[in-house]
Motif scaffolding. Structure first.
Motif, PDB file in Angstrom:
ATOM      1  N   ARG A  43       3.722   7.165  -5.654  1.00 40.33           N
ATOM      2  CA  ARG A  43       4.248   8.003  -6.747  1.00 40.33           C
ATOM      3  C   ARG A  43       3.841   7.434  -8.103  1.00 40.33           C
ATOM      4  O   ARG A  43       3.322   8.153  -8.964  1.00 40.33           O
ATOM      5  CB  ARG A  43       5.765   8.117  -6.655  1.00 40.33           C
ATOM      6  N   GLU A  44       4.062   6.151  -8.303  1.00 40.75           N
ATOM      7  CA  GLU A  44       3.764   5.533  -9.601  1.00 40.75           C
ATOM      8  C   GLU A  44       2.262   5.486  -9.896  1.00 40.75           C
ATOM      9  O   GLU A  44       1.851   5.666 -11.041  1.00 40.75           O
ATOM     10  CB  GLU A  44       4.348   4.120  -9.665  1.00 40.75           C
ATOM     11  N   ALA A  45       1.459   5.234  -8.868  1.00 40.46           N
ATOM     12  CA  ALA A  45       0.013   5.110  -9.057  1.00 40.46           C
ATOM     13  C   ALA A  45      -0.680   6.469  -9.006  1.00 40.46           C
ATOM     14  O   ALA A  45      -1.866   6.564  -9.329  1.00 40.46           O
ATOM     15  CB  ALA A  45      -0.581   4.187  -8.003  1.00 40.46           C
ATOM     16  N   GLY A  46       0.057   7.506  -8.617  1.00 41.67           N
ATOM     17  CA  GLY A  46      -0.551   8.825  -8.501  1.00 41.67           C
ATOM     18  C   GLY A  46      -1.628   8.867  -7.430  1.00 41.67           C
ATOM     19  O   GLY A  46      -2.659   9.505  -7.598  1.00 41.67           O
ATOM     20  N   SER A  47      -1.375   8.172  -6.328  1.00 35.64           N
ATOM     21  CA  SER A  47      -2.375   8.094  -5.268  1.00 35.64           C
ATOM     22  C   SER A  47      -1.821   8.664  -3.967  1.00 35.64           C
ATOM     23  O   SER A  47      -0.627   8.885  -3.819  1.00 35.64           O
ATOM     24  CB  SER A  47      -2.817   6.648  -5.059  1.00 35.64           C
ATOM     25  N   LEU A  48      -2.726   8.903  -3.057  1.00 35.75           N
ATOM     26  CA  LEU A  48      -2.367   9.371  -1.723  1.00 35.75           C
ATOM     27  C   LEU A  48      -2.892   8.365  -0.717  1.00 35.75           C
ATOM     28  O   LEU A  48      -3.895   7.700  -0.959  1.00 35.75           O
ATOM     29  CB  LEU A  48      -2.992  10.734  -1.439  1.00 35.75           C
ATOM     30  N   ASP A  49      -2.229   8.282   0.420  1.00 39.72           N
ATOM     31  CA  ASP A  49      -2.696   7.396   1.474  1.00 39.72           C
ATOM     32  C   ASP A  49      -2.131   7.913   2.786  1.00 39.72           C
ATOM     33  O   ASP A  49      -0.944   8.203   2.872  1.00 39.72           O
ATOM     34  CB  ASP A  49      -2.227   5.964   1.216  1.00 39.72           C
ATOM     35  N   ARG A  50      -2.980   8.014   3.779  1.00 38.36           N
ATOM     36  CA  ARG A  50      -2.546   8.539   5.070  1.00 38.36           C
ATOM     37  C   ARG A  50      -2.218   7.455   6.096  1.00 38.36           C
ATOM     38  O   ARG A  50      -1.808   7.765   7.204  1.00 38.36           O
ATOM     39  CB  ARG A  50      -3.606   9.487   5.632  1.00 38.36           C
ATOM     40  N   SER A  51      -2.385   6.198   5.729  1.00 37.53           N
ATOM     41  CA  SER A  51      -2.066   5.126   6.673  1.00 37.53           C
ATOM     42  C   SER A  51      -0.556   5.009   6.845  1.00 37.53           C
ATOM     43  O   SER A  51       0.217   5.474   6.013  1.00 37.53           O
ATOM     44  CB  SER A  51      -2.652   3.796   6.199  1.00 37.53           C
ATOM     45  N   ASP A  52      -0.150   4.382   7.947  1.00 34.18           N
ATOM     46  CA  ASP A  52       1.296   4.211   8.145  1.00 34.18           C
ATOM     47  C   ASP A  52       1.835   3.239   7.090  1.00 34.18           C
ATOM     48  O   ASP A  52       1.079   2.517   6.450  1.00 34.18           O
ATOM     49  CB  ASP A  52       1.609   3.732   9.567  1.00 34.18           C
ATOM     50  N   ASP A  53       3.127   3.252   6.934  1.00 33.61           N
ATOM     51  CA  ASP A  53       3.780   2.500   5.851  1.00 33.61           C
ATOM     52  C   ASP A  53       3.475   1.003   5.901  1.00 33.61           C
ATOM     53  O   ASP A  53       3.144   0.396   4.883  1.00 33.61           O
ATOM     54  CB  ASP A  53       5.293   2.719   5.887  1.00 33.61           C
ATOM     55  N   ALA A  54       3.603   0.405   7.075  1.00 30.97           N
ATOM     56  CA  ALA A  54       3.385  -1.036   7.198  1.00 30.97           C
ATOM     57  C   ALA A  54       1.929  -1.395   6.903  1.00 30.97           C
ATOM     58  O   ALA A  54       1.658  -2.361   6.174  1.00 30.97           O
ATOM     59  CB  ALA A  54       3.775  -1.518   8.590  1.00 30.97           C
ATOM     60  N   THR A  55       0.997  -0.629   7.434  1.00 33.11           N
ATOM     61  CA  THR A  55      -0.423  -0.895   7.192  1.00 33.11           C
ATOM     62  C   THR A  55      -0.736  -0.797   5.706  1.00 33.11           C
ATOM     63  O   THR A  55      -1.448  -1.640   5.151  1.00 33.11           O
ATOM     64  CB  THR A  55      -1.295   0.086   7.992  1.00 33.11           C
TER      65      THR A  55
END
Length: 92
Positions: A43-55
């Protein structure tokens, strides 16, 4: 990043790694779940990521260690249950 009176290194403001540490610093010595960390960082970085949370979190910690704060393991630790990270408060 400080450990007591010792400067361990600096993480550039505005990076995902910076936001990870900022979120953890808001709750020193408390385990923050990986899901909460990922949500805050993306949210803060304005980025997306599809990896799981821990990874996602482990990759950021790895980048911090490789690029800016080689001794990050002295202050950033995983929970014993494996559900999040804790930024240790180190007193001088």
């Amino acid at each position: 990043v400080w450990a007591g009176a010792e400067l361990l290194g600096e993480v550039p403001p505005g990076t995902r790694e910076y936001y990870l540490l900022a979120r953890l610093a808001a709750e020193l010595d408390a385990v923050v779940p990986y899901a909460d960390l990922k949500h805050f960082v993306t949210r803060e970085a304005g980025s997306l990521d599809r990896s799981d949370d821990a990874t996602f979190c482990h990759r950021l910690k790895g980048r911090i260690k490789a690029h800016w704060v080689p001794a990050i393991d002295a202050v950033l630790v995983g929970s014993s249950a494996g559900g999040g990270y804790r930024l240790r408060a180190v007193r001088a």
